[in-house]
Write an enzyme that holds these catalytic residues in place. Sequence first.
Site, PDB file in Angstrom:
ATOM      1  N   LYS A  65      49.460  70.680  69.076  1.00  0.00           N
ATOM      2  CA  LYS A  65      49.202  71.157  67.711  1.00  0.00           C
ATOM      3  C   LYS A  65      47.598  70.109  67.736  1.00  0.00           C
ATOM      4  CE  LYS A  65      53.285  71.395  65.168  1.00  0.00           C
ATOM      5  NZ  LYS A  65      53.830  71.055  63.721  1.00  0.00           N
ATOM      6  N   ASP A 100      52.408  73.189  57.526  1.00  0.00           N
ATOM      7  CA  ASP A 100      54.037  72.060  57.222  1.00  0.00           C
ATOM      8  C   ASP A 100      53.701  71.463  55.951  1.00  0.00           C
ATOM      9  OD1 ASP A 100      55.342  72.888  59.843  1.00  0.00           O
ATOM     10  OD2 ASP A 100      54.337  71.120  60.881  1.00  0.00           O
TER      11      ASP A 100
HETATM   12  P1  NAP Z   1      57.731  63.153  66.712  1.00  0.00           P
HETATM   13  O1  NAP Z   1      56.348  63.790  66.449  1.00  0.00           O
HETATM   14  O2  NAP Z   1      58.199  63.454  68.054  1.00  0.00           O
HETATM   15  O3  NAP Z   1      58.188  62.338  65.947  1.00  0.00           O
HETATM   16  C1  NAP Z   1      59.549  61.813  65.683  1.00  0.00           C
HETATM   17  C2  NAP Z   1      59.925  60.926  64.869  1.00  0.00           C
HETATM   18  O4  NAP Z   1      61.654  60.305  64.659  1.00  0.00           O
HETATM   19  C3  NAP Z   1      59.343  59.720  64.631  1.00  0.00           C
HETATM   20  O5  NAP Z   1      59.043  58.827  63.355  1.00  0.00           O
HETATM   21  C4  NAP Z   1      60.143  58.680  65.397  1.00  0.00           C
HETATM   22  O6  NAP Z   1      60.442  56.862  65.244  1.00  0.00           O
HETATM   23  C5  NAP Z   1      61.549  59.241  65.114  1.00  0.00           C
HETATM   24  N1  NAP Z   1      63.414  58.619  65.902  1.00  0.00           N
HETATM   25  C6  NAP Z   1      63.754  59.499  66.785  1.00  0.00           C
HETATM   26  N2  NAP Z   1      64.393  59.409  67.113  1.00  0.00           N
HETATM   27  C7  NAP Z   1      64.906  58.124  65.927  1.00  0.00           C
HETATM   28  C8  NAP Z   1      65.821  57.460  66.344  1.00  0.00           C
HETATM   29  N3  NAP Z   1      66.922  57.123  67.336  1.00  0.00           N
HETATM   30  N4  NAP Z   1      65.933  56.525  64.808  1.00  0.00           N
HETATM   31  C9  NAP Z   1      65.315  56.441  63.344  1.00  0.00           C
HETATM   32  N5  NAP Z   1      63.973  57.288  63.877  1.00  0.00           N
HETATM   33  C10 NAP Z   1      63.979  57.854  65.416  1.00  0.00           C
HETATM   34  O7  NAP Z   1      58.483  64.315  65.893  1.00  0.00           O
HETATM   35  P2  NAP Z   1      58.296  65.901  65.087  1.00  0.00           P
HETATM   36  O8  NAP Z   1      57.358  66.685  65.147  1.00  0.00           O
HETATM   37  O9  NAP Z   1      57.866  64.726  63.788  1.00  0.00           O
HETATM   38  O10 NAP Z   1      59.312  66.601  64.353  1.00  0.00           O
HETATM   39  C11 NAP Z   1      60.446  66.055  63.782  1.00  0.00           C
HETATM   40  C12 NAP Z   1      61.941  66.972  63.223  1.00  0.00           C
HETATM   41  O11 NAP Z   1      61.420  66.980  62.435  1.00  0.00           O
HETATM   42  C13 NAP Z   1      61.927  67.413  63.831  1.00  0.00           C
HETATM   43  O12 NAP Z   1      63.264  67.751  64.264  1.00  0.00           O
HETATM   44  C14 NAP Z   1      61.540  68.706  64.315  1.00  0.00           C
HETATM   45  O13 NAP Z   1      62.520  69.961  64.623  1.00  0.00           O
HETATM   46  C15 NAP Z   1      61.461  68.547  62.609  1.00  0.00           C
HETATM   47  N6  NAP Z   1      60.147  69.354  61.365  1.00  0.00           N
HETATM   48  C16 NAP Z   1      60.903  70.756  61.501  1.00  0.00           C
HETATM   49  C17 NAP Z   1      59.880  71.340  60.818  1.00  0.00           C
HETATM   50  C18 NAP Z   1      60.329  72.238  59.324  1.00  0.00           C
HETATM   51  O14 NAP Z   1      59.652  73.529  59.787  1.00  0.00           O
HETATM   52  N7  NAP Z   1      61.445  72.438  59.076  1.00  0.00           N
HETATM   53  C19 NAP Z   1      59.129  71.414  60.740  1.00  0.00           C
HETATM   54  C20 NAP Z   1      57.931  70.131  62.112  1.00  0.00           C
HETATM   55  C21 NAP Z   1      59.525  69.433  62.245  1.00  0.00           C
HETATM   56  P3  NAP Z   1      59.249  56.580  66.085  1.00  0.00           P
HETATM   57  O15 NAP Z   1      58.317  56.200  65.612  1.00  0.00           O
HETATM   58  O16 NAP Z   1      59.858  55.113  65.765  1.00  0.00           O
HETATM   59  O17 NAP Z   1      59.630  57.282  67.523  1.00  0.00           O
END
Ligand code: NAP
Length: 265
Positions: A65, A100
């Site tokens: 992305k 998104d």
């Molecule tokens: P990402 O860029 O890897 O970011 C992950 C985030 O989660 C970071 O803020 C991270 O914090 C936090 N995190 C991970 N493990 C954690 C824990 N144990 N405790 C507290 N915070 C934690 O991932 P992303 O692409 O943003 O995706 C995040 C979620 O959104 C995923 O589940 C994804 O499937 C979902 N999503 C859904 C949609 C939809 O259309 N429904 C679209 C996009 C994403 P740190 O910065 O401290 O590591």
Amino acid sequence: MQVFGLVGNPVGHSLSPPMHEAAYDALGIDARYVTFEPGVDDIERAVDGAAALGIAGLNVTIPFKQHVLDLVEPDPLAARIGAVNTVDFSTDRPKGYNTDAAGVTRSFAHHDVPLDGRDAVVVGAGGAGRAVAFALADAGCAVHVANRTVETAEELAGSVEGATAGGLETLDRVGEADVLVNATSVGMEEDASPVPTEHLHADLAVLDAVYTPIETRLLREASAAGATTIDGAWMLLFQGVEAFERWTDRDAPVEAMNEALRARL
Ligand code: NAP
């Protein structure tokens, strides 16, 4: 026949093909939606190749992305978020969007949750968190970003108008907020919630970006507290709806897309 698709690595689990093909079937559009999994260093060649082959549009997912932003003409919102998830090849230089963000605002609108003038807490500051924070701020929310890594939250809040930031200990602000979005992956792998139960309340609307499982622990606990709950499949649906509408200039058949998506969750 038009060809649309998704590039990511991996893409095997994607729900986008049945969701988009349900839209083509509902509207009688002669099109197919396929998945592509280029090597992680091959995205530039993949985007050039897609343009050369006459592919009409691509969705983009992890890990491409951010890189795709530099390969297309991003719209101002995608440029601010720093990521493109939808490419439209109908112009000489492909255009990039981040749907998104619309996935978030359209999910709240669909559930009759107003955003203008509301206090919102976003937990998470990764890719999803960035789209959520910009979307809510543009819709008129005062946004607070809470993230495990405080520096990432601060960096995001610094570029979102009027936003504040803090670590997970600042989640007590949920107690006074109108809107909460979980943009972390917490709740996916295990039955855990990113937000302590005691902060949840009946005047809150909660969107969980996590959609596997469809009913996360956060949504269960929010529902028990009397909050309005919106599962992550709505966000997934409306980012797809927005992409479909960008590509085709037609209103998406939202019900047909929603049915196809939920049948596979
Ligand atoms: P990402 O860029 O890897 O970011 C992950 C985030 O989660 C970071 O803020 C991270 O914090 C936090 N995190 C991970 N493990 C954690 C824990 N144990 N405790 C507290 N915070 C934690 O991932 P992303 O692409 O943003 O995706 C995040 C979620 O959104 C995923 O589940 C994804 O499937 C979902 N999503 C859904 C949609 C939809 O259309 N429904 C679209 C996009 C994403 P740190 O910065 O401290 O590591």
